[in-house]
Design an enzyme around this catalytic site. Structure first.
Site, PDB file in Angstrom:
ATOM      1  N   ARG A  40      -1.687 -19.243   8.978  1.00  0.00           N
ATOM      2  CA  ARG A  40      -0.352 -19.821   9.172  1.00  0.00           C
ATOM      3  C   ARG A  40      -0.345 -20.729  10.398  1.00  0.00           C
ATOM      4  N   ILE A  80      -8.581 -12.021   3.926  1.00  0.00           N
ATOM      5  CA  ILE A  80      -8.681 -10.969   2.898  1.00  0.00           C
ATOM      6  C   ILE A  80      -8.837 -11.553   1.494  1.00  0.00           C
ATOM      7  N   ASN A 124      -5.417 -18.149  -2.813  1.00  0.00           N
ATOM      8  CA  ASN A 124      -5.221 -17.275  -1.645  1.00  0.00           C
ATOM      9  C   ASN A 124      -4.411 -16.037  -2.022  1.00  0.00           C
ATOM     10  N   THR A 150       9.154 -10.985  -3.902  1.00  0.00           N
ATOM     11  CA  THR A 150      10.284 -11.892  -3.729  1.00  0.00           C
ATOM     12  C   THR A 150      11.328 -11.716  -4.827  1.00  0.00           C
ATOM     13  N   SER A 200       8.607 -21.911  -8.498  1.00  0.00           N
ATOM     14  CA  SER A 200       7.601 -22.721  -7.788  1.00  0.00           C
ATOM     15  C   SER A 200       6.248 -22.039  -7.980  1.00  0.00           C
ATOM     16  N   TYR A 202       4.373 -21.020  -5.622  1.00  0.00           N
ATOM     17  CA  TYR A 202       4.396 -19.837  -4.743  1.00  0.00           C
ATOM     18  C   TYR A 202       5.057 -18.654  -5.434  1.00  0.00           C
ATOM     19  N   HIS A 203       6.283 -18.862  -5.978  1.00  0.00           N
ATOM     20  CA  HIS A 203       6.974 -17.737  -6.609  1.00  0.00           C
ATOM     21  C   HIS A 203       6.164 -17.208  -7.798  1.00  0.00           C
ATOM     22  N   LYS A 206       3.719 -14.519  -7.031  1.00  0.00           N
ATOM     23  CA  LYS A 206       4.309 -13.176  -6.877  1.00  0.00           C
ATOM     24  C   LYS A 206       4.489 -12.514  -8.247  1.00  0.00           C
ATOM     25  N   GLN A 229      12.006  -9.147  -2.043  1.00  0.00           N
ATOM     26  CA  GLN A 229      12.775  -9.498  -0.848  1.00  0.00           C
ATOM     27  C   GLN A 229      13.513 -10.821  -1.023  1.00  0.00           C
ATOM     28  N   GLU A 345      15.680 -27.352  -9.654  1.00  0.00           N
ATOM     29  CA  GLU A 345      16.499 -26.142  -9.723  1.00  0.00           C
ATOM     30  C   GLU A 345      17.742 -26.482 -10.532  1.00  0.00           C
TER      31      GLU A 345
HETATM   32  P1  NAD Z   1       4.090 -16.079   7.273  1.00  0.00           P
HETATM   33  O1  NAD Z   1       3.384 -17.236   6.698  1.00  0.00           O
HETATM   34  O2  NAD Z   1       4.840 -16.246   8.549  1.00  0.00           O
HETATM   35  O3  NAD Z   1       3.073 -14.853   7.456  1.00  0.00           O
HETATM   36  C1  NAD Z   1       2.013 -14.585   6.577  1.00  0.00           C
HETATM   37  C2  NAD Z   1       0.811 -14.185   7.417  1.00  0.00           C
HETATM   38  O4  NAD Z   1      -0.275 -13.875   6.540  1.00  0.00           O
HETATM   39  C3  NAD Z   1       0.350 -15.308   8.340  1.00  0.00           C
HETATM   40  O5  NAD Z   1       0.190 -14.828   9.651  1.00  0.00           O
HETATM   41  C4  NAD Z   1      -0.979 -15.760   7.732  1.00  0.00           C
HETATM   42  O6  NAD Z   1      -1.887 -16.233   8.713  1.00  0.00           O
HETATM   43  C5  NAD Z   1      -1.449 -14.494   7.029  1.00  0.00           C
HETATM   44  N1  NAD Z   1      -2.332 -14.741   5.881  1.00  0.00           N
HETATM   45  C6  NAD Z   1      -2.112 -15.571   4.813  1.00  0.00           C
HETATM   46  N2  NAD Z   1      -3.165 -15.536   3.975  1.00  0.00           N
HETATM   47  C7  NAD Z   1      -4.062 -14.671   4.516  1.00  0.00           C
HETATM   48  C8  NAD Z   1      -5.351 -14.228   4.113  1.00  0.00           C
HETATM   49  N3  NAD Z   1      -5.952 -14.700   3.019  1.00  0.00           N
HETATM   50  N4  NAD Z   1      -5.992 -13.333   4.894  1.00  0.00           N
HETATM   51  C9  NAD Z   1      -5.416 -12.848   6.021  1.00  0.00           C
HETATM   52  N5  NAD Z   1      -4.202 -13.253   6.458  1.00  0.00           N
HETATM   53  C10 NAD Z   1      -3.536 -14.152   5.708  1.00  0.00           C
HETATM   54  O7  NAD Z   1       5.075 -15.531   6.124  1.00  0.00           O
HETATM   55  P2  NAD Z   1       6.281 -14.488   6.247  1.00  0.00           P
HETATM   56  O8  NAD Z   1       7.552 -15.230   6.264  1.00  0.00           O
HETATM   57  O9  NAD Z   1       5.982 -13.517   7.307  1.00  0.00           O
HETATM   58  O10 NAD Z   1       6.168 -13.784   4.833  1.00  0.00           O
HETATM   59  C11 NAD Z   1       5.387 -12.604   4.674  1.00  0.00           C
HETATM   60  C12 NAD Z   1       5.503 -12.102   3.250  1.00  0.00           C
HETATM   61  O11 NAD Z   1       6.876 -11.812   2.958  1.00  0.00           O
HETATM   62  C13 NAD Z   1       5.039 -13.130   2.234  1.00  0.00           C
HETATM   63  O12 NAD Z   1       4.227 -12.527   1.272  1.00  0.00           O
HETATM   64  C14 NAD Z   1       6.313 -13.654   1.624  1.00  0.00           C
HETATM   65  O13 NAD Z   1       6.107 -13.966   0.296  1.00  0.00           O
HETATM   66  C15 NAD Z   1       7.274 -12.480   1.776  1.00  0.00           C
HETATM   67  N6  NAD Z   1       8.662 -12.949   1.892  1.00  0.00           N
HETATM   68  C16 NAD Z   1       9.071 -13.726   2.954  1.00  0.00           C
HETATM   69  C17 NAD Z   1      10.393 -14.162   3.022  1.00  0.00           C
HETATM   70  C18 NAD Z   1      10.903 -15.034   4.142  1.00  0.00           C
HETATM   71  O14 NAD Z   1      12.089 -15.440   4.097  1.00  0.00           O
HETATM   72  N7  NAD Z   1      10.116 -15.339   5.150  1.00  0.00           N
HETATM   73  C19 NAD Z   1      11.304 -13.778   2.016  1.00  0.00           C
HETATM   74  C20 NAD Z   1      10.850 -12.996   0.949  1.00  0.00           C
HETATM   75  C21 NAD Z   1       9.524 -12.587   0.904  1.00  0.00           C
HETATM   76  N1  USQ Z   2      17.881 -25.461   0.559  1.00  0.00           N
HETATM   77  C1  USQ Z   2      18.832 -26.391   0.958  1.00  0.00           C
HETATM   78  N2  USQ Z   2      18.608 -27.051   2.106  1.00  0.00           N
HETATM   79  C2  USQ Z   2      17.522 -26.818   2.903  1.00  0.00           C
HETATM   80  C3  USQ Z   2      16.571 -25.870   2.491  1.00  0.00           C
HETATM   81  C4  USQ Z   2      16.773 -25.205   1.304  1.00  0.00           C
HETATM   82  O1  USQ Z   2      19.831 -26.619   0.281  1.00  0.00           O
HETATM   83  O2  USQ Z   2      17.405 -27.472   3.949  1.00  0.00           O
HETATM   84  C5  USQ Z   2      18.082 -24.716  -0.701  1.00  0.00           C
HETATM   85  C6  USQ Z   2      16.913 -24.802  -1.664  1.00  0.00           C
HETATM   86  O3  USQ Z   2      16.995 -25.960  -2.485  1.00  0.00           O
HETATM   87  C7  USQ Z   2      17.053 -23.495  -2.426  1.00  0.00           C
HETATM   88  C8  USQ Z   2      17.638 -22.529  -1.393  1.00  0.00           C
HETATM   89  O4  USQ Z   2      18.195 -23.359  -0.370  1.00  0.00           O
HETATM   90  O5  USQ Z   2      17.995 -23.627  -3.452  1.00  0.00           O
HETATM   91  C9  USQ Z   2      16.644 -21.563  -0.783  1.00  0.00           C
HETATM   92  O6  USQ Z   2      15.551 -22.276  -0.223  1.00  0.00           O
HETATM   93  P1  USQ Z   2      14.606 -21.563   0.875  1.00  0.00           P
HETATM   94  O7  USQ Z   2      13.566 -22.536   1.306  1.00  0.00           O
HETATM   95  O8  USQ Z   2      15.446 -20.945   1.919  1.00  0.00           O
HETATM   96  O9  USQ Z   2      13.991 -20.326   0.029  1.00  0.00           O
HETATM   97  P2  USQ Z   2      12.789 -20.230  -0.999  1.00  0.00           P
HETATM   98  O10 USQ Z   2      12.110 -21.505  -1.228  1.00  0.00           O
HETATM   99  O11 USQ Z   2      13.294 -19.494  -2.199  1.00  0.00           O
HETATM  100  O12 USQ Z   2      11.730 -19.290  -0.268  1.00  0.00           O
HETATM  101  C10 USQ Z   2      12.071 -18.339   0.758  1.00  0.00           C
HETATM  102  C11 USQ Z   2      10.767 -17.875   1.396  1.00  0.00           C
HETATM  103  C12 USQ Z   2       9.911 -17.167   0.349  1.00  0.00           C
HETATM  104  C13 USQ Z   2      10.705 -16.040  -0.289  1.00  0.00           C
HETATM  105  C14 USQ Z   2      12.027 -16.534  -0.853  1.00  0.00           C
HETATM  106  C15 USQ Z   2      12.934 -15.391  -1.258  1.00  0.00           C
HETATM  107  O13 USQ Z   2      10.062 -18.991   1.942  1.00  0.00           O
HETATM  108  O14 USQ Z   2       8.743 -16.641   0.964  1.00  0.00           O
HETATM  109  O15 USQ Z   2       9.977 -15.438  -1.317  1.00  0.00           O
HETATM  110  O16 USQ Z   2      12.751 -17.241   0.192  1.00  0.00           O
HETATM  111  S1  USQ Z   2      13.944 -15.804  -2.620  1.00  0.00           S
HETATM  112  O17 USQ Z   2      14.583 -17.082  -2.378  1.00  0.00           O
HETATM  113  O18 USQ Z   2      14.922 -14.756  -2.776  1.00  0.00           O
HETATM  114  O19 USQ Z   2      13.071 -15.917  -3.778  1.00  0.00           O
END
Ligand code: NAD
Ligand code: USQ
Length: 410
Positions: A40, A80, A124, A150, A200, A202-203, A206, A229, A345
């Site tokens: 990250r 990992i 990854n 997620t 996406s 990413y999603h 999951k 989450q 979307e």
């Molecule tokens: P982040 O990117 O800040 O943290 C992820 C960490 O994992 C980083 O420190 C990165 O270096 C490490 N990492 C990634 N790939 C790796 C690998 N192959 N080996 C070892 N380390 C690795 O993200 P976050 O916001 O802390 O999110 C953590 C988890 O929670 C994610 O899986 C994300 O999908 C989930 N999540 C986050 C949010 C949010 O709003 N931030 C919401 C819902 C779910």
């Molecule tokens: N959005 C705006 N303006 C912005 C940024 C985002 O209108 O400046 C909108 C996006 O279009 C989207 C919504 O806000 O409709 C959410 O966007 P986001 O970037 O806050 O969230 P998302 O891309 O869904 O991803 C984040 C985290 C991800 C986690 C997810 C939970 O990055 O790791 O899994 O939230 S959830 O949304 O419930 O799937």
């Protein structure tokens, strides 16, 4: 405070969710090893973006925690997804009771930037998860795995019902028996994973994770909890507030900044709030302090070997994006701007979610109404001089049609 002695590995423990979780569990007596490949931080360099808060190196963070709390956290720099042998060795030597898996590429916009970013995110995330699961099996140990999934696996429609916690009760009319013979149509009850509809790459990873978990729980009797989450808001927790060197990261750039934290930062620096499209998307939210508490609760309530994967919806409130923008404008005096939506979307969606499990297990949610203003003052305004305005616009387009006015078919 009740202290429990368990050994826990936090994969991704240098990240936004992982760092405060590691501290929270350490404060409660867990013996913690953080495993992170620091990817990250490397992505920050790739994007030329930085956390709004001045985060310290992992070594400095851990040393500061030991100085303040008297508790030691170990750190192993392991990829990992790539270095299975190092992962297996660590699990074999450390013998954890539980593991929390945050180590994935988590930004939807980043995952959609190019084919290289799509491939990296899939490689990854799926390899990281599969390696962790395979290593638990190969180690022969009984370890509870808690994964951060997620809400986005469900898609963001409600199909006329509240989204359940992972599983859906269905009734199908069967007109053939198991041998394929025609029989009188009769109802058959089943429980299936709620149909997925990721928005996406990413999603989608999951969604792939969910299938890996279901397989390993069934085939190897692994004990797995998957936390679906919502979007995290806020920055610090009780532990990260103890010292400036423990401060958590705060992403505000167009790839990694999530919507509510972006709006808070934009309000603090006087940048019009970037509402995508009409702002009609409704999403689920949870404060970062509640997130660490939920992980702790999940660790305290593991499934039994042979159980199906436990799935909890880890969210406390749902809000429409434009309502959030209006709320922040009303409390800060900021203004908002409707910008073309870079994503694919539906323009508007409703979202109703079941989250009874955590509430029943004692979670007392931090509400937006309590925490928003504090967050603007304590973080966004405090560090606004570090902001780089050029990193605010979201530039990752889901596809060409998104910007050619062709309505997406969702
Ligand atoms: P982040 O990117 O800040 O943290 C992820 C960490 O994992 C980083 O420190 C990165 O270096 C490490 N990492 C990634 N790939 C790796 C690998 N192959 N080996 C070892 N380390 C690795 O993200 P976050 O916001 O802390 O999110 C953590 C988890 O929670 C994610 O899986 C994300 O999908 C989930 N999540 C986050 C949010 C949010 O709003 N931030 C919401 C819902 C779910
Ligand atoms: N959005 C705006 N303006 C912005 C940024 C985002 O209108 O400046 C909108 C996006 O279009 C989207 C919504 O806000 O409709 C959410 O966007 P986001 O970037 O806050 O969230 P998302 O891309 O869904 O991803 C984040 C985290 C991800 C986690 C997810 C939970 O990055 O790791 O899994 O939230 S959830 O949304 O419930 O799937």
């Amino acid at each position: 405070m009740e202290e429990i002695r368990v050994k826990t590995i936090v994969f991704g423990g240098d990240g936004f969710c992982g760092w405060p979780t590691a501290l929270h569990l350490s404060a409660r007596g867990h013996d913690i090893v953080i495993v992170d490949n620091l990817s990250r931080r490397a992505i920050d360099e790739e994007l030329g973006a930085e956390s709004l808060t001045p985060i310290r190196s992992i070594e400095e963070r851990i040393a500061a925690w030991e100085e303040i709390s008297g508790k030691r956290i170990d750190f192993a720099r392991i990829d990992i997804a790539q270095d299975y042998e190092a992962l297996l060795k660590l699990i074999g030597e450390y013998r954890p009771d539980s593991m929390v898996h945050f180590a994935e590429q988590r930004a939807a916009p980043y995952s959609m930037k190019s084919s290289a970013h799509k491939r990296y995110t899939v490689d990854n995330n799926t390899n990281a998860t599969n390696n962790v699961l395979a290593a638990v099996v190969e180690s022969g140990q009984d370890i509870h795995l808690v994964h951060l999934g997620t809400m986005g696996v469900y898609g963001y429609g409600t199909a006329g019902m509240k989204i359940p916690e992972g599983y859906l009760d269905v009734q199908v009319m069967a007109s053939e028996d198991e041998q394929g013979n025609q029989v009188e149509p009769h109802p058959v009850e089943q429980q299936i994973l709620y149909p997925t509809n990721p928005g996406s790459i990413y999603h989608m990873t999951k969604v792939l994770d969910q299938t890996l978990f279901a397989f390993y729980a069934k085939n190897d009797r692994l004990r797995i909890t998957d936390l679906h989450q919502g979007i995290i808001w806020g920055t610090n927790t009780a532990e990260t507030k103890l010292d400036e060197r423990l401060v958590n990261r705060f992403d505000y750039d167009g790839d990694y900044g999530t919507v509510l934290n972006r709006f808070l930062m934009q309000a603090a620096v006087g940048y019009p709030l970037t509402v995508h499209g009409t702002g009609g998307q409704t999403r689920a939210f949870i404060h970062i302090q509640d997130m660490v508490r939920c992980v702790e609760i999940a660790l305290q309530n593991p499934p039994q070997a042979g159980d199906r994967v436990k799935i909890f919806n880890q969210m406390t409130e749902t809000h429409r994006v434009r309502d959030l923008a209006e709320l922040i404008c009303s409390i800060t005096g900021a203004r908002m701007e409707l910008v073309p939506n870079p994503r694919q979307e539906s323009p508007e969606n409703d979202l109703h979610v079941t989250n009874d499990t955590f509430l029943d297990l004692g979670l007392q949610p931090t509400t937006l109404s309590e925490g928003l203003l504090l967050e603007v003052e304590e973080t966004a305004k405090r560090y606004r001089d570090r902001a780089d305005m050029s990193k605010i616009p979201a530039r990752s387009l889901w596809n060409r049609t998104t910007h050619e006015g062709v309505p997406p078919s969702l």
